[in-house]
Design a protein around this motif. Structure first.
Motif, short mmCIF file in Angstrom:
data_model
loop_
_atom_site.label_atom_id
_atom_site.label_comp_id
_atom_site.label_asym_id
_atom_site.label_seq_id
_atom_site.Cartn_x
_atom_site.Cartn_y
_atom_site.Cartn_z
N TYR A 252 0.82 -1.22 0.00
CA TYR A 252 0.00 0.00 0.00
C TYR A 252 0.85 1.26 0.00
CZ TYR A 252 -3.16 3.59 1.60
OH TYR A 252 -3.87 4.75 1.71
N CYS A 253 1.69 1.40 1.01
CA CYS A 253 2.42 2.66 1.14
C CYS A 253 3.85 2.59 0.63
CB CYS A 253 2.44 3.13 2.60
SG CYS A 253 3.47 2.10 3.65
N LYS A 254 4.24 1.44 0.11
CA LYS A 254 5.54 1.27 -0.52
C LYS A 254 6.71 1.55 0.43
CE LYS A 254 3.54 1.61 -4.95
NZ LYS A 254 2.20 1.46 -4.43
N THR A 255 6.48 1.38 1.73
CA THR A 255 7.59 1.54 2.67
C THR A 255 8.43 0.26 2.67
OG1 THR A 255 6.18 2.89 4.06
CG2 THR A 255 8.18 2.02 5.07
N PRO A 256 9.74 0.39 2.45
CA PRO A 256 10.58 -0.81 2.53
C PRO A 256 10.78 -1.23 3.99
CG PRO A 256 11.76 1.05 1.54
CD PRO A 256 10.51 1.58 2.11
N ILE A 257 10.73 -2.51 4.24
CA ILE A 257 10.94 -3.03 5.61
C ILE A 257 12.17 -3.93 5.57
CG2 ILE A 257 9.82 -4.25 7.51
CD1 ILE A 257 7.97 -2.12 6.51
N PRO A 258 13.26 -3.47 6.19
CA PRO A 258 14.45 -4.33 6.23
C PRO A 258 14.13 -5.65 6.91
CG PRO A 258 14.92 -2.14 7.08
CD PRO A 258 13.45 -2.22 6.93
N LEU A 259 14.73 -6.74 6.40
CA LEU A 259 14.36 -8.06 6.89
C LEU A 259 14.64 -8.24 8.39
CD1 LEU A 259 15.27 -10.60 4.07
CD2 LEU A 259 13.05 -9.72 4.76
N MET A 260 15.68 -7.57 8.86
CA MET A 260 16.02 -7.74 10.28
C MET A 260 14.92 -7.23 11.19
SD MET A 260 18.38 -9.56 11.06
CE MET A 260 18.20 -9.34 12.82
N THR A 261 14.13 -6.27 10.69
CA THR A 261 13.08 -5.71 11.56
C THR A 261 11.76 -6.46 11.45
OG1 THR A 261 12.27 -4.16 9.91
CG2 THR A 261 14.08 -3.41 11.29
N VAL A 262 11.70 -7.41 10.50
CA VAL A 262 10.45 -8.18 10.36
C VAL A 262 10.33 -9.08 11.58
CG1 VAL A 262 9.27 -9.93 9.00
CG2 VAL A 262 10.57 -8.14 7.85
N GLY A 263 9.21 -8.98 12.25
CA GLY A 263 9.03 -9.72 13.48
C GLY A 263 9.02 -8.80 14.68
N SER A 264 9.52 -7.58 14.49
CA SER A 264 9.41 -6.58 15.56
C SER A 264 8.16 -5.77 15.29
CB SER A 264 10.62 -5.65 15.55
OG SER A 264 11.79 -6.39 15.47
N PRO A 265 7.40 -5.46 16.33
CA PRO A 265 6.13 -4.76 16.09
C PRO A 265 6.36 -3.27 15.86
CG PRO A 265 6.44 -5.14 18.43
CD PRO A 265 7.65 -5.72 17.76
N GLY A 266 5.32 -2.64 15.33
CA GLY A 266 5.31 -1.18 15.23
C GLY A 266 5.46 -0.67 13.82
N GLY A 267 5.01 0.54 13.62
CA GLY A 267 5.17 1.23 12.34
C GLY A 267 4.52 0.46 11.20
N CYS A 268 5.24 0.38 10.12
CA CYS A 268 4.70 -0.31 8.96
C CYS A 268 5.14 -1.77 8.94
CB CYS A 268 5.13 0.42 7.70
SG CYS A 268 3.87 0.31 6.39
N ASN A 269 5.71 -2.24 10.01
CA ASN A 269 6.14 -3.64 10.05
C ASN A 269 4.96 -4.58 10.11
OD1 ASN A 269 8.67 -2.55 10.26
ND2 ASN A 269 9.34 -3.98 11.83
N PRO A 270 5.10 -5.76 9.52
CA PRO A 270 4.00 -6.73 9.65
C PRO A 270 3.82 -7.11 11.11
CG PRO A 270 5.92 -7.75 8.61
CD PRO A 270 6.22 -6.30 8.72
N ILE A 271 2.57 -7.32 11.47
CA ILE A 271 2.27 -7.60 12.89
C ILE A 271 2.76 -9.01 13.24
CG2 ILE A 271 0.39 -7.88 14.55
CD1 ILE A 271 -1.17 -5.86 12.77
N PRO A 272 3.67 -9.11 14.23
CA PRO A 272 4.24 -10.43 14.54
C PRO A 272 3.23 -11.32 15.25
CG PRO A 272 5.11 -8.75 16.02
CD PRO A 272 4.24 -8.03 15.06
N LEU A 273 3.37 -12.62 15.02
CA LEU A 273 2.50 -13.61 15.67
C LEU A 273 3.36 -14.54 16.51
CD1 LEU A 273 0.35 -14.55 12.54
CD2 LEU A 273 -0.46 -13.28 14.52
N LYS A 274 2.78 -14.94 17.62
CA LYS A 274 3.53 -15.89 18.47
C LYS A 274 3.36 -17.28 17.85
CE LYS A 274 2.55 -13.70 22.82
NZ LYS A 274 1.22 -13.46 23.06
N ALA A 275 4.47 -17.82 17.39
CA ALA A 275 4.39 -19.13 16.75
C ALA A 275 5.40 -20.07 17.36
CB ALA A 275 4.66 -18.99 15.25
N LEU A 276 5.01 -21.35 17.42
CA LEU A 276 5.90 -22.37 17.91
C LEU A 276 6.53 -23.03 16.70
CD1 LEU A 276 5.98 -22.93 20.99
CD2 LEU A 276 4.94 -25.14 20.51
#
Lengths: 467, 221, 365
Positions: free
Chosen positions: A411-435
């Motif tokens: 949608y907003c074309k914000t790049p998300i560095p891979l290291m931050t994927v899994g951390s909540p907040g901003g335009c990051n994907p919402i993390p899920l607790k997974a086993l």
């Protein structure tokens, strides 16, 4: 790809910007018989060059990186030029918008000052930003000498082109095509096309403009809905969101941005061509026809810069468009089932391995909705499991940029560095607790549903108001 | 200053000499007839004054502009501003109507104005012939369309080369009366070439050419 | 009336006046644009099976019979192991009747194939029994969801079960792969294979080739480079031939248009002289004629596109056995070529005509 050619491209681009603006200004000054202001312009150019190098040096030594601020300044300048051109158009056609300001411009010194400031406004932020970026490139490449040599060659090449152009006798009087209004418009176009400070990846401002326009539009609509006090009931808000959701699709946003960018030049052409002909007392009808012909040709000539501007905008948008959306990796979600309160995500299948570094998506059906989950391996080797949605934007999901490898919010074309994927907040994907097991990852359905409800009802979008 | 100034004009076609040194001055608003037998060089003189041909020697100045110094395209532009032509043959674009043929002259001059073309043609008695092709018009009517085309851009100078050469007496008189009215309205300088003394009598001044030279130049009483 | 409207009117009337001549010129242009479309539409990819498969199997040598229409004996294949060969993989090619139509079949040893065949995407599973087959993705459309298919050839028939579908993006998608013994049975070529693909280390390539050729005199060994080069030369020749023919036809069309335009300008020299007398510059007058030419070119281009597509499909079907997809941009290409021919053919006649002396023409003919 080596970044060193990029340094050449950057400096060449800055040089060409200087050439284009110089040609336009000098031609225009010649047309309005103000060539004595040429000196003021060139003083401005020299001052800008020296100041930008000095300022960039200072910032580098101090370790201050203001590139994103500079990008904002350039964007703002572009917006002001674009809007200002419309104002100038009305002023030129007799509507006294600027009032007292117009009186001031009668003074010679003021005019000299204005002409002196043109290179500062047009070139200074871009030059500083480009030098800072080239410096960054030299650090990344670890080859300062080569990078700066490349950058200097770019500038030298631009200077050479400028020299050749100045020697050629031009048959066309470029200045006759311009009025103050479409001069401002054209300056805006120059910034639009070459206002990015990075190299190949980001020459044009159009993606940035599009992002900001979309955000603004989205915020306005959100505020409107809140103003109408539409209750935050999950059902109603969700329905409303779905109904107006199409307005925020990528296609609508693109169309809106292009419409906005094409608006000033269209207004120009319309106003110029549709203006009623002034009264004229002709002795004969032949004379009258001649007069009308002369007027029409003049109007066509004055419309050419605006028409060119529209063409340039469309071409630029088309090439930028190609680079973006179509090349992103957005896999079709693999359907998985919910059972006994859990959703099981397979980690490997024939032909699929979530640990291969690329983006993987899964979907499961809950009621009459399809909820998407994304899975991707981070650079540190850990697996990240998130909702394919963020806290801020409509849930269009994420794609992966093949070249850079990072994720990008569709949608907003914000790049998300891979290291931050899994951390909540901003335009990051919402993390899920997974086993995460050996063959599968297990997520509790309740966890998914809760996070998803927040996305749907816009609860998480309250963060916009705080911004 | 004279409106038309011709000095020492000569024209050779290979070994033949059509004009052997013509000096002529025409004032603005005059109606001058250039008369002479066939082969005398009268049409050649008209073509050189009108810029349709290039002189071998001498000069032609119209309204202060030296024709010989102009390039081909500049000459065309000058011609459409200043001159209107009426030919003996009534040259038209055969597949365009009368009105469209008149608009052709407007097209090159400035912009097309259908209403103006219609008005002029109606004034010349061709109101019901606007959409007829030239081949559907009589000789006299064709010539009047030619006149309409020649005057539509309000030129300063009308050049007519044997305009009544192909017409019967009745139409000749009609054509000449039209020209007289236009001349009376004070708009044009007219240079008319003819071999017919009857036609020459309508002009204010008659210049007689024989064998490439002016032999007589007298006012009509 | 606007100038542009008058111009359009004039153009229309001029075209209507000499419609016959314009149609003739447009026809000449149509021939050229048709060929242009064919030149670009027919894919230059006439790929030799060998080259494609070599690359697909990661092989760098291929053993084929000296006589192209004959076969290699299976028992001779033992000789191949004499040299330092890393892996090999043989196939038998033939045709068989499917329930609907003829299909190319390939007999393989599936255990070899599993190791050697890189880039094969299997939807379903590899066959485990000899009565199971792999069908190419394109075959799926023919057999639909049928689990069993019947293959027959010259009276010999057998039913097979479809274990899975194969997708490579290449020629394999149009084939049916079955156990080699079964293929040999259907084709009545017991103990025969068509080609053997080998992989050997680069430094051993020559020794392996020589060894095989020495011990199997009825075969020849080709390297990947040789095959690729042969393909390239063949392709280039085809392309060159087509381009040459198209060029010749283009020139012919230009000449044809030129002669038509020459006649037109001679016929219309009084019009040209009149327009000059009325004050038309050479550019404006020339534009009238060029506009006519452009219209003719566009007409020729529009007509040439569907004809070109038709011709391309006919060529593709007869040469490669399948239709091709034609890109929409070729429509604009056809028009562009038409316009180019028309303008190129008109420039010289028009320029010549504009040099005429109005006085001489208008004098009274």
């Amino acid at each position: 790809m080596s970044l060193i050619p990029e340094a050449l491209v950057i400096s060449l681009r800055e040089g060409i910007k200087v050439i284009i603006v110089t040609i336009l200004i000098l031609s225009y000054l010649k047309e309005i018989n103000q060539t004595h202001l040429n000196k003021a312009y060139f003083s401005g150019v020299i001052f800008t060059l020296i100041f930008s190098i000095g300022a960039a040096l200072y910032l580098v030594i101090q370790g201050i990186d203001i590139r994103s601020e500079i990008a904002s300044i350039i964007g703002l300048t572009f917006a002001l030029l674009f809007i200002g051109s419309i104002g100038a158009l009305y002023q030129y056609q007799g509507v006294n918008l600027f009032g007292p300001l117009k009186v001031i411009t009668q003074f010679k010194r003021i005019r000299e000052l204005i002409v002196f400031l043109v290179p500062l406004i047009m070139f200074l932020p871009g030059l500083i930003g480009s030098i800072l970026h080239i410096n960054m490139v030299s650090i990344i490449m670890g080859m300062a000498a080569a990078t700066y040599l490349s950058a200097s060659s770019g500038f030298a090449l631009a200077a050479g082109i400028g020299l050749i152009i100045s020697r050629v006798r031009w048959r066309i009087k470029i200045g006759s095509f311009f009025t103050p209004a479409n001069l401002l418009l054209f300056f805006g176009i120059v910034l639009l096309i070459g206002g990015g400070i990075k190299g190949f990846a980001e020459m044009s401002l159009i993606p940035a403009v599009q992002m900001r326009v979309m955000k603004l539009f989205h915020d306005l609509v959100h505020m409107f809905i809140t103003f109408l006090l539409i209750p935050d009931h999950p059902l109603i808000a969700g329905r409303m969101w779905n109904t107006i959701g199409f307005l925020f699709s990528a296609g609508a946003a693109e169309a809106f941005t292009i419409g906005l960018l094409l608006l000033p030049p269209s207004v120009f052409i319309y106003k110029t061509m549709a203006e009623p002909l002034p009264a004229f007392e002709a002795k004969t009808r032949g004379e009258m026809r001649k007069y009308i012909k002369g007027l029409k040709m003049e109007r066509r000539r004055k419309s050419i810069p605006a028409a060119l501007a529209m063409l340039v905008i469309l071409l630029s948008w088309y090439t930028v468009r190609e680079e973006g959306f179509n090349r992103w990796h957005n896999p079709k979600p693999i359907p998985v089932a919910e059972s006994e309160g859990h959703v099981l995500i397979p980690l490997a299948r024939p032909g699929m391995d979530v640990m291969d570094g690329s983006l993987h998506k899964f979907s499961f059906v809950h009621g009459d909705e399809i909820i998407r989950i994304l899975v991707i391996k981070r650079p540190d080797g850990t697996l990240s499991v998130c909702l394919d949605a963020c806290e801020i934007c409509p849930p269009e999901g994420y794609a992966q940029r093949p070249k850079e490898g990072d994720l990008i919010c569709i949608y907003c074309k914000t790049p998300i560095p891979l290291m931050t994927v899994g951390s909540p907040g901003g335009c990051n994907p919402i993390p899920l607790k997974a086993l995460v097991g050996a063959k599968e990852a297990m997520i509790e359905s309740a966890e998914i549903l809760k996070k998803y409800q927040d996305v749907k009802t816009g609860k998480t979008k309250e963060s916009i108001h705080k911004k | 200053m004279s409106f038309i100034l011709v000095g020492g004009l000569t024209k050779h076609y290979g070994t033949t000499t059509a004009l052997k040194g013509i000096d002529l001055e025409v004032q603005e608003g005059e109606w001058v007839c250039i008369m002479g037998p066939s082969g005398s060089g009268k049409s050649t003189l008209l073509n050189l004054i009108g810029g349709l041909d290039r002189a071998t020697g001498g000069r032609v100045a119209i309204d202060g502009v030296e024709i010989n110094a102009l390039s081909e395209d500049s000459l065309s532009r000058f011609r459409r501003e200043i001159m209107g032509f009426i030919f003996q043959q009534s040259h038209f674009i055969p597949y365009l109507s009368a009105a469209e043929n008149v608009m052709l002259a407007q097209y090159f001059h400035s912009i097309c104005d259908e209403e103006e073309a219609r008005e002029v043609l109606t004034q010349l008695g061709l109101g019901d012939r606007l959409h007829h092709r030239p081949s559907q018009l009589s000789g006299g009517e064709q010539q009047r369309v030619c006149i309409a085309r020649a005057i539509i851009n309000n030129p300063k100078l009308l050049l007519a080369d044997e305009p009544t050469g192909n017409l019967d007496r009745e139409n000749t008189i009609l054509t000449l009366e039209t020209l007289k009215e236009l001349h009376k309205a004070g708009q044009f300088t007219i240079l008319l070439v003819t071999h017919d003394p009857f036609v020459a009598k309508w002009a204010q001044r008659v210049v007689t050419i024989e064998d490439g030279r002016i032999v007589r130049d007298e006012l009509n009483t | 009336m606007k100038k542009s409207r008058w111009f359009a009117l004039f153009l229309k009337k001029a075209v209507m006046e000499r419609m016959g001549r314009i149609v003739f010129a447009a026809a000449a242009i149509t021939v050229a644009t048709t060929l242009s479309v064919v030149l670009f539409a027919v894919p230059a990819g006439i790929s030799e099976r060998l080259g494609e498969e070599l690359k697909a199997y990661g092989a760098n040598l291929v053993v084929v019979p000296l006589n192209e229409s004959s076969y290699i004996n299976e028992n001779e294949l033992l000789n191949i192991h004499k040299g330092p060969v890393d892996s090999f993989f043989y196939q038998l090619y033939g045709q068989a009747n499917l329930d609907k139509g003829v299909v190319e079949i390939v007999g393989v040893d599936f255990s070899q194939a599993k190791q050697a065949a890189m880039g094969w995407k299997i939807h379903g599973r590899w066959p485990v029994h000899s009565e199971e087959i792999l069908a190419g993705a394109a075959i799926k459309e023919i057999i639909g969801g049928m689990e069993k298919v019947g293959l027959s050839w010259e009276g010999r028939k057998k039913e097979f079960k479809v274990a899975g579908f194969l997708e490579t993006g290449g020629r394999e998608d149009k084939n049916i792969f079955l156990d080699i013994k079964e293929a040999q049975g259907i084709l009545n070529l017991h103990g025969k294979v068509s080609a053997v693909f080998l992989r050997a280390k680069r430094e051993n390539l020559e020794t392996v080739s020589k060894e095989i050729e020495r011990s199997m005199p009825s075969v020849k060994v080709k390297t990947l480079q040789e095959v690729a080069r042969a393909e390239e030369i063949f392709l280039k020749r085809i392309q060159f031939l087509m381009a040459f023919v198209t060029f010749v036809v283009l020139c012919g069309a230009i000449v044809s248009v030129s002669s038509t335009m020459m006649t037109t300008t001679i016929e219309r020299r009084r019009e040209i002289a009149l327009m000059k007398a009325l004050g038309g510059t050479r550019l404006i007058i020339g534009l009238f004629f060029i506009a006519e030419a452009v219209l003719t070119g566009i007409a020729g281009g529009i007509a040439g596109f569907p004809l070109g597509v038709l011709l391309s499909q006919m060529i593709a079907k007869s040469s490669f056995g399948s239709f091709i997809s034609v890109s929409a941009y070729l429509f604009f290409l056809s028009i562009a070529v038409g316009m180019m021919i028309a303008i190129a053919g008109s420039i010289i006649p028009v320029k010549g005509a504009l040099r005429l002396d109005p006085a001489i023409v208008l004098r009274g003919e």
